[in-house]
Design an enzyme around this catalytic site. Structure first.
Site, short mmCIF file in Angstrom:
data_model
loop_
_atom_site.label_atom_id
_atom_site.label_comp_id
_atom_site.label_asym_id
_atom_site.label_seq_id
_atom_site.Cartn_x
_atom_site.Cartn_y
_atom_site.Cartn_z
N HIS A 16 -0.53 6.00 -36.76
CA HIS A 16 0.74 6.08 -37.49
C HIS A 16 1.57 7.31 -37.16
O HIS A 16 2.46 7.67 -37.94
CB HIS A 16 0.50 6.09 -39.00
N LYS A 28 12.56 9.76 -48.81
CA LYS A 28 11.36 9.79 -47.97
C LYS A 28 10.69 11.15 -48.18
O LYS A 28 11.27 12.05 -48.79
CB LYS A 28 11.71 9.61 -46.50
N ARG A 29 9.47 11.32 -47.69
CA ARG A 29 8.83 12.62 -47.76
C ARG A 29 9.72 13.66 -47.09
O ARG A 29 10.49 13.33 -46.16
CB ARG A 29 7.46 12.58 -47.05
N LYS A 31 12.09 14.79 -40.11
CA LYS A 31 12.94 13.74 -40.69
C LYS A 31 14.38 14.23 -40.87
O LYS A 31 15.29 13.45 -41.04
CB LYS A 31 12.36 13.27 -42.03
N THR A 38 9.50 2.65 -42.93
CA THR A 38 9.49 1.35 -43.61
C THR A 38 10.59 1.35 -44.68
O THR A 38 11.11 0.29 -45.02
CB THR A 38 8.12 1.06 -44.26
N LYS A 65 13.36 -1.59 -45.95
CA LYS A 65 13.65 -1.98 -47.34
C LYS A 65 15.14 -1.85 -47.63
O LYS A 65 15.74 -2.69 -48.31
CB LYS A 65 12.85 -1.09 -48.31
C1 F58 Z 1 3.80 7.12 -41.76
N1 F58 Z 1 2.74 8.09 -41.82
C2 F58 Z 1 4.75 7.37 -40.60
N2 F58 Z 1 1.25 9.41 -42.97
O1 F58 Z 1 5.26 8.68 -40.67
C3 F58 Z 1 5.90 6.35 -40.69
O2 F58 Z 1 6.74 6.49 -39.60
C4 F58 Z 1 5.31 4.93 -40.73
O3 F58 Z 1 6.31 4.00 -40.99
C5 F58 Z 1 4.25 4.82 -41.81
O4 F58 Z 1 3.25 5.81 -41.66
C6 F58 Z 1 3.56 3.46 -41.80
O5 F58 Z 1 3.11 3.16 -40.51
C7 F58 Z 1 2.31 8.55 -43.00
O6 F58 Z 1 2.80 8.16 -44.06
C8 F58 Z 1 0.66 10.00 -44.03
O7 F58 Z 1 1.16 9.97 -45.14
C9 F58 Z 1 -0.68 10.66 -43.76
C10 F58 Z 1 -1.38 11.01 -45.06
C11 F58 Z 1 -2.69 11.74 -44.81
C12 F58 Z 1 -2.52 12.96 -43.95
C13 F58 Z 1 -1.82 12.63 -42.66
C14 F58 Z 1 -0.49 11.87 -42.88
#
Ligand code: F58
Length: 812
Positions: free
Chosen positions: A365, A548-549, A554, A656, A660
């Site tokens: 991811h 978003k985070r 970003k 994602t 949405k």
């Molecule tokens: C996200 N990763 C990607 N990681 O940033 C985003 O582009 C993608 O759409 C999504 O995954 C789904 O594929 C992400 O959310 C985390 O939150 C992890 C949590 C644990 C530590 C490392 C990052």
């Protein structure tokens, strides 16, 4: 079980009377209270149990059908699930919404007030956790036999509030009052070992026996995952850590050493105490590795137990089982399965390896190198000594394979090794995940391509066929039907029926309504009503959302530079014909990520300055919505006009939220990054606001030496925006943000500034023409069908899992 005789279930009633009877039964017999003394919480719990029963009945039939057909199973291993609120979803999926709101009258309550008591389990950080939830929803909807495994954290993602404009964090005690949606299953508890040492097994070169130094129990409970308009109800099984009986030291307790008496149990329970709130870089903390192994060890034993219900031996294991690793977090499952097969079940290494490799698949991811997990070898050796030995063996055989293909290429061997040889030796989990699986996928086309060509290039050279793309998707039930009932109704009316909720490509039928004046009028009215509900600002203003985070890649800071520039422009020309805008930010920053938290502070400082400025405030408003979570997303997304997807190209794996928002008729302003590219390709170039460097150009700029100051010196508006920050216009907040932009600007914010501002003018031109904007909006929805998680699951099923649906009959 003889299914010909049926499973003998009494059918639950479907009339208002019967439902009300069941609600009262739940209140009396399960909640143990009465109508007269029922609190709102009692009413909530009784309703939840009554609805849950409807799904549990389907669950029983699902389990029976699965048992009978002994199918190939999908096991989804994920450290995170952001499931969202359960009551509204389960009312919809069980078709009991109307019955519930009628029946609640007997308790003198309304459904709306009861729904407010439904707390979402925040067992994830962001996109990755929410994706897991959308995928399990779609697996059930597509009748795929599946179980999602995860951790039942006592505390989920922290609750965010603003204190003086800065992020403050409080623990998320989500299940403090209990959780009516889960079924504890203490009988299925598992025993997990940590630490200790290994001993040779006489007569066997590969087998070892591991003597753990600490034992912890994993107790599961499951939540129901219903499919939409199908009978299937799958489950998500979540593990909670407990001390063993021996962990309570009675003699110490009797001697008055109360803390010491329970310290072992406390240590055990800490494993599932809290979700790590870090969303990008690894903390390298021992407890996190413990969480990962805890999840993996419990889940694999449960998978084997389930396999054994219908199968013997190991010959069919890989045929009946596919285990999907949601990022590298559960990757220790690879050496753990090897350990179980070789050490505990006595299989020879080669046989065990062939089973293991063909059982697992891995989804990556990220593209950020710093986000690829690695663990220090000494930590691994102490915590999981046998697993490290197995990893060394896997690595040895693997490097032999590489050497055979690329003889004498020692650089390549060093690059590909599962053990990194830096100043500190570390286990590279992504390498282990690629070596130990049958398929590896990225989450959007660009992401999968960049994985093959950059981060995992050596592996793609070796095994090109292993690498796949499966573009992410989202649940149209949650993010349309539940989140945006007004638009859902209008679409259903426009298309003639609501079959699109299970077949999202049918939204394409809206295209012919994109020029229909009365339909357009109603489309606009829906958006406006959603904005009124959200109450974030003037419903007639352009609602510009970035949710978003918080992460530098970003680029919330780019959005902020745009806001500051608008502030300057309006002040310079108060009588100008300005497009009124409400800029809405929401999102959490990792508590230790200071640069991201500084951006939050600056947003609030800029927002306050603008709000206090009588010249600018009528045209521009900045809102920061606290504690972004699934529930809040469901309120914001339907009200959005403009969707900000402005990451530096090549950094966002997919996104994602972008899907949405497009689905709900927001127009994207974005870079050629992640799934933006696919959104643009589908909604059409003319219906998407594109700006900025592409991934290739961004890499070139970085390689050829990037100097952010050149942009600052050259662009007077940019200079003015940054100078305003450093000069204290926003109360002196944000100097660190300005310093980082001028000093190094890792994510090329200044390089994309002018192009972004120009593009925003393009946006305003479109906004000034309501007919055009509405057309854009309808076309975005019409062409978002591809981004259904149902399509994502169809892709996984066909390309990676090779599984077929198992429909559940209505009458067993
Ligand atoms: C996200 N990763 C990607 N990681 O940033 C985003 O582009 C993608 O759409 C999504 O995954 C789904 O594929 C992400 O959310 C985390 O939150 C992890 C949590 C644990 C530590 C490392 C990052």
């Amino acid at each position: 079980m003889d299914l010909r005789q049926g499973i003998g279930l009494r059918r639950l009633g479907t009339t208002a009377d019967e439902f009300q009877q069941d609600l009262l039964s739940s209140l009396y017999y399960r909640r143990g209270t009465t109508v007269e003394s029922a609190s709102p919480r009692d009413a909530y719990e009784a309703l939840a149990l009554t609805v849950r029963d409807r799904l549990a009945e389907r669950r029983a039939r699902t389990a029976a059908a699965h048992f009978a057909s002994n199918p190939r199973w999908v096991y989804y291993l994920s450290a995170e699930y952001l499931l969202g609120a359960q009551l509204e979803q389960n009312l919809l999926y069980s078709g009991t919404g109307e019955l519930a709101s009628q029946s609640l009258k007997v308790l003198g309550r309304t459904l709306e007030e009861i729904e407010d008591l439904d707390v979402e389990p925040g067992l994830g950080n962001g996109g990755l956790g929410r994706l897991a939830a959308c995928l399990v929803d779609a697996m059930a909807t597509r009748d795929i036999p599946a179980v999602g495994y995860g951790i039942r954290y006592d505390f989920g993602i922290f609750r965010q509030s603003l204190e003086g404009g800065a992020q403050a964090e409080r623990p998320d005690d989500w299940a403090f009052q209990g959780n009516p949606w889960e079924f504890p299953a203490p009988d299925d508890r598992q025993t997990v070992g940590f630490y200790g040492h290994t001993e040779p097994v006489p007569g066997s070169p590969t087998r070892k026996s591991w003597v753990p130094g600490e034992i912890v129990l994993g107790e599961p409970s499951h939540m129901l995952v219903p499919g939409y308009r199908t009978e299937t109800v799958n489950i998500v099984r979540l593990w909670r850590a407990r001390g063993s009986e021996a962990s309570f030291d009675l003699s110490r307790f009797s001697a008055g050493q109360y803390a010491e008496a329970v310290q072992e149990a406390v240590r055990a329970e800490n494993i599932s105490k809290v979700l790590y709130p870090d969303d990008s870089t690894e903390l390298g903390r021992e407890l996190r590795l413990k969480q990962q192994y805890f999840l993996v060890s419990c889940s694999l034993r449960d998978i084997i137990r389930r396999f054994r219900l219908r199968n013997e031996g190991w010959d069919d294991f890989a045929e009946k089982t596919v285990i999907q690793l949601n990022d590298t977090h559960p990757t220790i499952a690879i050496p753990e399965l090897m350990r179980l097969l070789v050490d505990e079940y006595g299989l020879d290494w080669d046989k065990a390896w062939s089973i293991t490799r063909s059982t697992f698949a891995y989804t990556c991811h990220t593209l950020l190198p710093e986000a690829l997990e690695t663990w220090p070898v000494p930590l691994f050796e102490r915590l999981l000594p046998r697993h490290l030995e197995i990893i060394y063996l896997i690595n040895m055989f693997f490097l032999r394979e590489v050497e055979a293909r690329f003889p004498g290429d020692s650089d390549r061997l060093r690059r590909m090794s599962i053990i990194g040889e830096g100043s500190e030796r570390r286990v590279r989990m992504a390498h282990l995940a690629v070596v130990g699986t049958e398929a590896v996928n990225g989450v959007a086309e660009l992401h999968s391509k960049l994985l093959r060509e950059t981060v995992l290039q050596d592996f793609a050279d070796l095994w090109p066929a292993k690498f796949q793309n499966v573009t992410n998707g989202v649940s149209p039930r949650r993010f349309m039907k539940l989140a945006n009932p007004r638009l859902s109704d209008l679409i259903t009316e426009g298309l003639g029926d609501d079959g699109w909720l299970n077949d999202l490509d049918r939204l394409a039928g809206l295209e012919r309504l994109a020029g229909d004046a009365s339909f357009m009028e109603r489309w606009r009215a829906v958006k406006r009503a959603n904005k009124v509900d959200l109450a974030a600002g003037d419903p007639d203003s352009l609602t510009d959302v970035m949710i978003k985070r918080f992460h530098e890649y970003k680029r919330q800071q780019l959005k902020l530079l745009h806001v500051i520039t608008m502030y300057h422009r309006i002040r310079a020309n108060p009588a100008g014909d300005w497009v009124p805008r409400t800029v809405l930010f929401a999102g959490k920053a990792a508590p230790a990520y200071h640069a991201a938290k500084n951006i939050i502070r600056l947003i609030n400082a800029v927002g306050a300055t603008i709000a206090a400025d009588p010249v600018v405030a009528p045209h521009l408003r900045v809102v920061f919505a606290e504690n972004y979570n699934v529930t809040l997303a469901e309120r914001i997304i339907p009200a959005a006009d403009l969707s900000e997807q402005i990451s530096l190209a090549g950094k966002e794996a997919s996104g994602t939220g972008n899907m949405k928002l497009a689905l709900n008729g927001a127009i994207t302003i974005g870079t050629l990054d992640g799934a933006n590219i696919e959104i643009r390709a589908r909604v059409g170039e003319e219906n998407f606001f594109l700006f900025g460097l592409d991934a290739f150009q961004a890499a070139e700029v970085q390689i050829s030496g990037y100097h952010p100051r050149e942009h600052y010196d050259r662009d007077a508006e940019l200079k003015a925006a940054i100078d305003a920050i450093t000069a204290g216009t926003f109360g002196g907040v944000g100097r660190e943000v300005a310093d980082s932009l001028l000093g190094w600007d890792e994510y090329l914010t200044l390089a994309d500034y002018r192009s972004y501002l120009d593009c925003q003018e393009e946006v305003e031109r479109a906004w000034r023409d309501p007919e055009r904007w509405t057309r854009l909006s309808i076309l975005n929805t019409a062409h978002s069908g591809f981004f259904s998680a149902d399509r994502t699951i169809a892709d996984y099923a066909a390309r990676i899992w090779r599984v077929a649906p198992v429909p559940v009959p209505k009458d067993i």
